[in-house]
Design a protein around this motif. Structure first.
Motif, PDB file in Angstrom:
ATOM      1  N   SER A  96      20.876  16.879 -35.283  1.00  0.00           N
ATOM      2  CA  SER A  96      19.887  15.811 -35.238  1.00  0.00           C
ATOM      3  C   SER A  96      18.965  16.045 -34.060  1.00  0.00           C
ATOM      4  CB  SER A  96      20.575  14.453 -35.101  1.00  0.00           C
ATOM      5  OG  SER A  96      21.292  14.413 -33.896  1.00  0.00           O
ATOM      6  N   PHE A  97      17.909  15.293 -34.036  1.00  0.00           N
ATOM      7  CA  PHE A  97      16.962  15.410 -32.930  1.00  0.00           C
ATOM      8  C   PHE A  97      17.635  14.933 -31.656  1.00  0.00           C
ATOM      9  CE2 PHE A  97      13.441  13.882 -30.334  1.00  0.00           C
ATOM     10  CZ  PHE A  97      12.681  15.034 -30.294  1.00  0.00           C
ATOM     11  N   PRO A  98      17.530  15.704 -30.583  1.00  0.00           N
ATOM     12  CA  PRO A  98      18.184  15.304 -29.339  1.00  0.00           C
ATOM     13  C   PRO A  98      17.535  14.058 -28.768  1.00  0.00           C
ATOM     14  CG  PRO A  98      16.856  17.266 -29.001  1.00  0.00           C
ATOM     15  CD  PRO A  98      16.844  16.968 -30.474  1.00  0.00           C
ATOM     16  N   SER A  99      18.335  13.068 -28.499  1.00  0.00           N
ATOM     17  CA  SER A  99      17.786  11.836 -27.939  1.00  0.00           C
ATOM     18  C   SER A  99      18.704  11.320 -26.838  1.00  0.00           C
ATOM     19  CB  SER A  99      17.637  10.771 -29.022  1.00  0.00           C
ATOM     20  OG  SER A  99      18.901  10.434 -29.519  1.00  0.00           O
ATOM     21  N   ALA A 100      18.154  10.532 -25.998  1.00  0.00           N
ATOM     22  CA  ALA A 100      18.912   9.972 -24.880  1.00  0.00           C
ATOM     23  C   ALA A 100      19.531   8.659 -25.323  1.00  0.00           C
ATOM     24  CB  ALA A 100      18.003   9.752 -23.685  1.00  0.00           C
ATOM     25  N   ALA A 154      15.643  23.083 -28.175  1.00  0.00           N
ATOM     26  CA  ALA A 154      16.485  21.913 -27.895  1.00  0.00           C
ATOM     27  C   ALA A 154      17.498  21.700 -29.012  1.00  0.00           C
ATOM     28  CB  ALA A 154      15.614  20.672 -27.717  1.00  0.00           C
ATOM     29  N   ARG A 155      17.073  21.870 -30.257  1.00  0.00           N
ATOM     30  CA  ARG A 155      18.007  21.700 -31.374  1.00  0.00           C
ATOM     31  C   ARG A 155      19.088  22.773 -31.351  1.00  0.00           C
ATOM     32  NH1 ARG A 155      14.945  19.689 -36.823  1.00  0.00           N
ATOM     33  NH2 ARG A 155      14.287  17.694 -35.987  1.00  0.00           N
ATOM     34  N   ILE A 156      18.717  24.001 -31.059  1.00  0.00           N
ATOM     35  CA  ILE A 156      19.702  25.078 -30.990  1.00  0.00           C
ATOM     36  C   ILE A 156      20.694  24.815 -29.861  1.00  0.00           C
ATOM     37  CG2 ILE A 156      19.992  27.529 -30.436  1.00  0.00           C
ATOM     38  CD1 ILE A 156      17.372  28.026 -31.981  1.00  0.00           C
ATOM     39  N   ALA A 157      20.189  24.409 -28.701  1.00  0.00           N
ATOM     40  CA  ALA A 157      21.070  24.128 -27.563  1.00  0.00           C
ATOM     41  C   ALA A 157      22.037  22.998 -27.877  1.00  0.00           C
ATOM     42  CB  ALA A 157      20.238  23.787 -26.332  1.00  0.00           C
ATOM     43  N   VAL A 201      16.991  15.547 -22.240  1.00  0.00           N
ATOM     44  CA  VAL A 201      16.046  14.472 -21.943  1.00  0.00           C
ATOM     45  C   VAL A 201      14.794  15.047 -21.282  1.00  0.00           C
ATOM     46  CG1 VAL A 201      15.677  12.412 -20.526  1.00  0.00           C
ATOM     47  CG2 VAL A 201      17.776  12.652 -21.835  1.00  0.00           C
ATOM     48  N   ILE A 202      14.994  15.989 -20.376  1.00  0.00           N
ATOM     49  CA  ILE A 202      13.843  16.629 -19.723  1.00  0.00           C
ATOM     50  C   ILE A 202      13.002  17.377 -20.748  1.00  0.00           C
ATOM     51  CG2 ILE A 202      13.186  18.466 -18.105  1.00  0.00           C
ATOM     52  CD1 ILE A 202      15.582  17.548 -16.382  1.00  0.00           C
ATOM     53  N   GLU A 225      12.726  16.627 -23.918  1.00  0.00           N
ATOM     54  CA  GLU A 225      12.016  15.623 -24.715  1.00  0.00           C
ATOM     55  C   GLU A 225      10.775  15.114 -23.995  1.00  0.00           C
ATOM     56  OE1 GLU A 225      14.759  12.522 -25.607  1.00  0.00           O
ATOM     57  OE2 GLU A 225      15.740  13.643 -27.193  1.00  0.00           O
ATOM     58  N   ILE A 226      10.899  14.868 -22.711  1.00  0.00           N
ATOM     59  CA  ILE A 226       9.754  14.409 -21.924  1.00  0.00           C
ATOM     60  C   ILE A 226       8.673  15.487 -21.890  1.00  0.00           C
ATOM     61  CG2 ILE A 226       9.007  13.773 -19.591  1.00  0.00           C
ATOM     62  CD1 ILE A 226      11.774  12.410 -19.279  1.00  0.00           C
ATOM     63  N   LEU A 227       9.093  16.736 -21.739  1.00  0.00           N
ATOM     64  CA  LEU A 227       8.154  17.849 -21.730  1.00  0.00           C
ATOM     65  C   LEU A 227       7.418  17.977 -23.067  1.00  0.00           C
ATOM     66  CD1 LEU A 227       7.278  20.113 -19.786  1.00  0.00           C
ATOM     67  CD2 LEU A 227       8.980  21.559 -20.880  1.00  0.00           C
ATOM     68  N   MET A 228       8.160  17.813 -24.169  1.00  0.00           N
ATOM     69  CA  MET A 228       7.524  17.864 -25.487  1.00  0.00           C
ATOM     70  C   MET A 228       6.507  16.732 -25.642  1.00  0.00           C
ATOM     71  SD  MET A 228      10.449  18.978 -28.251  1.00  0.00           S
ATOM     72  CE  MET A 228      11.232  17.426 -28.175  1.00  0.00           C
TER      73      MET A 228
END
Length: 110
Positions: A31-35, A88-91, A49-50, A52-55
């Motif tokens: 799933s999409f990484p979310s906080a 991010a998804r792979i990680a 989270v970092i 996501e903010i960068l994206m």
């Protein structure tokens, strides 16, 4: 005789538990990484989270550059955002797989 039968039955139950766990492996979907507040704040979560903010900032920059009619710069920002999203998804998937493998190595009684 009875001890052997009991240990054999315990071994069969253990194997059955592992089979059930492996059958339900397909349920885990990326799933999409979310906080989320319920997740533990580990180093991986902070990194996601970092990212996501960068994206989000790259998407804002691409919108601003489109407003000022800089198409190449907007395209570059959108490409960078896509690359960050894939990474991010792979990680997250790698981290979930490690946790799942670690859980599988625990005895069933835990």
């Amino acid at each position: 005789m009875r001890m052997k039968a009991g240990s054999k039955m315990a071994e069969q139950l253990k194997q059955y538990g592992y089979q059930i766990r492996s059958k339900h492996d397909w349920i885990r979907a990326p799933s999409f990484p979310s906080a989320s507040p319920s997740s533990s704040s580990s180093r991986g979560d902070v990194l996601l989270v970092i990212l996501e903010i960068l994206m989000f900032t790259f998407l804002i920059f691409s919108g601003v550059s489109l407003y000022f009619k800089h198409m190449r710069l907007a395209f570059l920002f959108i490409c960078i955002t896509g690359i960050i999203l894939v990474c991010a998804r792979i990680a997250k998937q790698i981290r979930q797989d490690r946790e799942w493998k670690r859980r599988m190595l625990l005895p069933l009684s835990m």
